[in-house]
Every structure is written in structure tokens, then in C-alpha cells.
Design a protein around this motif. Sequence first.
Motif, PDB file in Angstrom:
ATOM      1  N   VAL A 117       0.833  -1.195   0.000  1.00 50.14           N
ATOM      2  CA  VAL A 117       0.000   0.000   0.000  1.00 50.14           C
ATOM      3  C   VAL A 117       0.868   1.246   0.000  1.00 50.14           C
ATOM      4  O   VAL A 117       1.889   1.312   0.698  1.00 50.14           O
ATOM      5  CB  VAL A 117      -0.932   0.023   1.231  1.00 50.14           C
ATOM      6  N   THR A 118       0.456   2.222  -0.780  1.00 47.42           N
ATOM      7  CA  THR A 118       1.084   3.534  -0.780  1.00 47.42           C
ATOM      8  C   THR A 118       0.034   4.555  -0.359  1.00 47.42           C
ATOM      9  O   THR A 118      -1.058   4.598  -0.929  1.00 47.42           O
ATOM     10  CB  THR A 118       1.623   3.899  -2.169  1.00 47.42           C
ATOM     11  N   ALA A 119       0.347   5.357   0.647  1.00 45.33           N
ATOM     12  CA  ALA A 119      -0.632   6.318   1.144  1.00 45.33           C
ATOM     13  C   ALA A 119       0.079   7.557   1.676  1.00 45.33           C
ATOM     14  O   ALA A 119       1.269   7.528   2.003  1.00 45.33           O
ATOM     15  CB  ALA A 119      -1.483   5.689   2.248  1.00 45.33           C
ATOM     16  N   ALA A 161      -4.551   7.096  -2.040  1.00 45.11           N
ATOM     17  CA  ALA A 161      -3.909   5.843  -1.626  1.00 45.11           C
ATOM     18  C   ALA A 161      -4.072   4.796  -2.717  1.00 45.11           C
ATOM     19  O   ALA A 161      -5.077   4.766  -3.429  1.00 45.11           O
ATOM     20  CB  ALA A 161      -4.530   5.343  -0.333  1.00 45.11           C
ATOM     21  N   THR A 162      -3.075   3.946  -2.861  1.00 45.59           N
ATOM     22  CA  THR A 162      -3.148   2.843  -3.828  1.00 45.59           C
ATOM     23  C   THR A 162      -2.805   1.537  -3.123  1.00 45.59           C
ATOM     24  O   THR A 162      -2.042   1.519  -2.144  1.00 45.59           O
ATOM     25  CB  THR A 162      -2.175   3.054  -4.996  1.00 45.59           C
ATOM     26  N   ALA A 163      -3.356   0.465  -3.624  1.00 45.17           N
ATOM     27  CA  ALA A 163      -3.098  -0.864  -3.051  1.00 45.17           C
ATOM     28  C   ALA A 163      -2.841  -1.864  -4.161  1.00 45.17           C
ATOM     29  O   ALA A 163      -3.563  -1.890  -5.163  1.00 45.17           O
ATOM     30  CB  ALA A 163      -4.279  -1.318  -2.200  1.00 45.17           C
ATOM     31  N   GLU A 186      -7.262   2.267  -6.293  1.00 50.93           N
ATOM     32  CA  GLU A 186      -7.088   3.480  -5.507  1.00 50.93           C
ATOM     33  C   GLU A 186      -8.240   3.597  -4.520  1.00 50.93           C
ATOM     34  O   GLU A 186      -9.271   2.928  -4.649  1.00 50.93           O
ATOM     35  CB  GLU A 186      -7.056   4.716  -6.412  1.00 50.93           C
ATOM     36  N   GLY A 195      -8.477   6.262   1.222  1.00 51.99           N
ATOM     37  CA  GLY A 195      -7.445   5.999   2.213  1.00 51.99           C
ATOM     38  C   GLY A 195      -6.885   4.617   1.981  1.00 51.99           C
ATOM     39  O   GLY A 195      -7.361   3.882   1.095  1.00 51.99           O
ATOM     40  N   PRO A 196      -5.899   4.195   2.761  1.00 50.78           N
ATOM     41  CA  PRO A 196      -5.279   2.887   2.517  1.00 50.78           C
ATOM     42  C   PRO A 196      -6.227   1.707   2.694  1.00 50.78           C
ATOM     43  O   PRO A 196      -6.160   0.742   1.927  1.00 50.78           O
ATOM     44  CB  PRO A 196      -4.131   2.844   3.528  1.00 50.78           C
ATOM     45  N   ALA A 230      -8.574   1.657  -0.306  1.00 51.27           N
ATOM     46  CA  ALA A 230      -7.847   1.169  -1.478  1.00 51.27           C
ATOM     47  C   ALA A 230      -7.671  -0.344  -1.421  1.00 51.27           C
ATOM     48  O   ALA A 230      -7.837  -1.051  -2.431  1.00 51.27           O
ATOM     49  CB  ALA A 230      -6.489   1.860  -1.574  1.00 51.27           C
TER      50      ALA A 230
END
Length: 524
Positions: free
Chosen positions: A409-411, A417-419, A435, A438-439, A442
Motif C-alpha cells: 500500500v502507498t498512502a 492511496a493505492t493498493a 485506488e 485511504g489505505p 484502497a
Amino acid sequence: MSIDHPSFGRIDPNRVIIFDTTLRDGEQSPGFSMNLTEKLRMAEALEELGVDVMEAGFPVASKGDFDSVYQIAQKVKDTVVCALARSGGRNDIASAGEAIRPAKRGRIHNFISTSPLHMKYKLRMEPETVLEVIEAGNRAARQFTDDVEWSAEDGSRTDPDFLCRCVETAIRAGATTINIPDTVGYSTPEDMARIFADLRARVPGADGVIFSTHNHNDLGLGVANTVAALKAGARQVECTINGIGERAGNAALEEIIMVLRTRHDVLPFTTGIHTERLLRTSRMLATITGFDVQPNKAIVGRNAFAHESGIHQDGILKNAATYEIMTPESVGWTRSSLVLGKHSGRAAFRDKLKAMGYDNLEEAQFNEAFSRFKDLADRKKVIYDEDLVALVDDEVRDHARIRFVSLDVTAGSRRPATADLVLEVDGERKEGHAEGQGPVDAAFNAIRAIVAHDATLQLYSVGAVTEGSDAQARTSVRLEEGGKLVDGQGADADTLVSAVRAYVHALNKLLVKRDRAEPAALDA
């Protein structure tokens, strides 16, 4: 006086038959469901616990229910396997009879409502028609087995004279166990004592059958009503592990058993339950269903033998009997709470899990749990029993069709946020990218990208398994689809991973529940 029973032979007057309905009534409660593998595991645990009868399901409800009863009947060695059926269902009795056919000892449990409210609005039947259905249903059941139980649904709100007629009809038609359930948890202990005393005194043939009590807990009186029924002559109790069941649940097996054991001075009854297995059976059910036992739950709650008050602690240190009316060991608790560290090996880990009740892990489950333990031990200074329960839970559960593999996860505050998620679906590895706001959003969107579904998220909550900033997160998720509710749980040192594990657990349960359709009250 002693009674001769087709499954148990001559029964001592003070022997209480324990009828467990965790796999049937328990599973009907909103959010609870078990797949076939989980039911088989639970059935094995119930037999090891020592229950006399296990109600394995409602065969006519679905192919899945039929298969689970049939396979449990094949697997169970000594416990009576029971199948539920409506007394007047067109296919119920035959389906139940076929489902229990492989059992060493099998029972058909048929029922129909008898209260004025149920007969008028649910069944739309006159009392005389209900009596005809009772006779036909029990005679049909006797074509498949000599062990037949009949229940008067909503029996506690039934007119006493009519209830006597119903019970007399069931006995004459071949029922060997008569169950009077407090279906909606309305009765008081005085009510239950009057009902059973009245039936035993007035109904012809009452001295040749076992009377059973089945109490719901809507007013918190399930166990109290069960005790009252026993005092009035009932000799079978119907109950569930952890008290699970529809609405507020059923009388809890572990509470009934320890009442009988602890107050043997006023309740001189015996059972076949191995009390030291109560805790491990409770934990297994909590693991399978995803529902934790509340901390202050009698017998199996984690606070049941905990003492914080200084006065209580002082008394316990001097003599445990000052504040403990039973020993923790008698129900399966151990005194130790601190366990294992990062240098502990596989043998020590296996021994600890066995002591905690996880003695039936498959090798693959054990290997994955040990790997997660070592990973956790590198990140936590102290590992508690609760940590081990949490990390093993995900491996003990049969993930069925969907299994968590990995999550990235990127947040942050400057971009969505992307997962990136990897799941195993029906044995095939699948990847999803999404996306979200939030995490967590996502991550859940990534699950939807892999496994398309229409379920809506009804509940999302996160808590810590133990204290400290390095504690594992335990996440609970509730999904709803077409009126069906399922709950899932997941635990991990990473909060987002625990959330995905919980969602996947709930989604697997939903896939099982989609196949189950509850029959109508009666096919008149």
C-alpha cells in the motif's frame, strides 16, 4: 426411574444427556456460517468434548446442509448424529433420514409450532390439523430410525392443555425424546418448572420418554431456565458452545456443565463432558466463526479467572477458593501467560499450541503459523498467549476459495492511496490494483477488483490484541448481501494486512452462505 432409550440403552435417572446444537441452531445466528471442512472439524471437537448428541444441520435447507450432515454422520464414531426436519415438510423427513443413514447412531428431530400465536399467523393451521401433522411426522421419522425427537416450537407459550395433547400424540406416534423449547426466551425458571412438572404428571406414557429443554437467552435466563427444567424432571439439555444462536443465543453448554459440576450438592446430575476441553472447544468455535468471546463471559472469557482488585488478589494468594469457585485447570485454562520468544523452536511452538487447544493443525497450517510466529517474534519483545491465538486463527480457519497472499500500500496526505493485492482464488493466483480515499479503502477496492461482489461493508473496527505500540491489530469486518450477514476477523502486526485478512475471511463465509436457503415454516 430408569428409562430404556434406543440410542443409550438403560439411562440412570440422574444422567443428563447433552444435546449440542452449535452446528445447527448456532450457525443460524446472523453473521455465523461454517463451510463443510469447518463443520467437520467442529464435529470432531464436540465428540472429543463428550457431547451425547450433536445436531448437525437441517438437511432439506440446502445441498450444503445435507452434505455436512451426511459427512458428519460418516465421520463421527460414538456421538448420536441428529438431523432437523419440519414435522409436516414434504421432503424434510426423507431428507433427514437419508442424511443420517451412515451414522452409527442417528436421530431425526422433527418440530412444529404449537402456540396460538404461531399456529394462527405462521402456520395458518387449526389445532386439530397440527395434531395430525405431529402424528404423521413422527410416524414417518420412525421409518428411518428408532431414535426420534419431537419439539413443540414456542412450547413455552403454548396452552398447557393443548401442549399435553401434542406431547401425548408425539409419544403415541413413536417419539422417544420430547423437547419443550423456550423458543423466544420468554419464560422464567418458575414457568419452566411448571411446564415440565405438568407434562410428566398428566401425559400418558411420559414416564417412558426423555424430556428435553431448549432455552434461548433473550432475557438472560437461558441457563437458569435449563436448571429449573432439570429440577422438574428434564434429562436432556439442548445448548451451544459459547451460547451462540439466533438473536441473543442459546443456553451456553460450558455454563450448564460447570453449574452441574460446581453445585453438585443441589444438582446431583452427571454428564459425559470432559470439562478440561471446554476452553479449547470454545476457542476453536471462536476461530472458525470469527466471533470472539466477550472478556467477562462465564467459564471461557479471558477475565473469568482474572483478579485485579488488591483485596481479591490477596485472597487468591492465600487460598484460591476465596474468590474462585472452580479451578481454571478444570475447564482448560493454564496459569502461564508469558510464552515463547524469537529463539523458540518448532517443538516448543508445537507443544505450546497443543496446550492451548490447537492440537489438530494440519502440517501446512502449522508451518505457516510457525513462520508468522517467527516474523512476529522479530518485531515484538514479548509474545503473549493472545498473540499466538490471533496469529494462528488465520491458519486454523479453512480459507476455502479465497486466500490472502500479499499486500503493498502507498498512502499519504498529498495523493490518493493505492493498493496492490495478491490473492489466491480457487487455487489460482490473482493480482489487483486499486485506488481509494485511504489505505483501507484502497485495499478493499483491490479485493473487489479481484473478486467481484455486491456485498456492502456494514462494520469495520480495529483493536489491539495486547498492550503496547507493537501489539498485533485485530480487525473485524461485517458484510451484507441480500439480507445475509457475515462477519470476518483477521490479525496481523500490520493493521492493513489484518483488515484484508478480515475482509477475505468474511467474503469466504459469504460464499458459503449464498448457497443456503432457509425453508419456510411449514409446507402445509
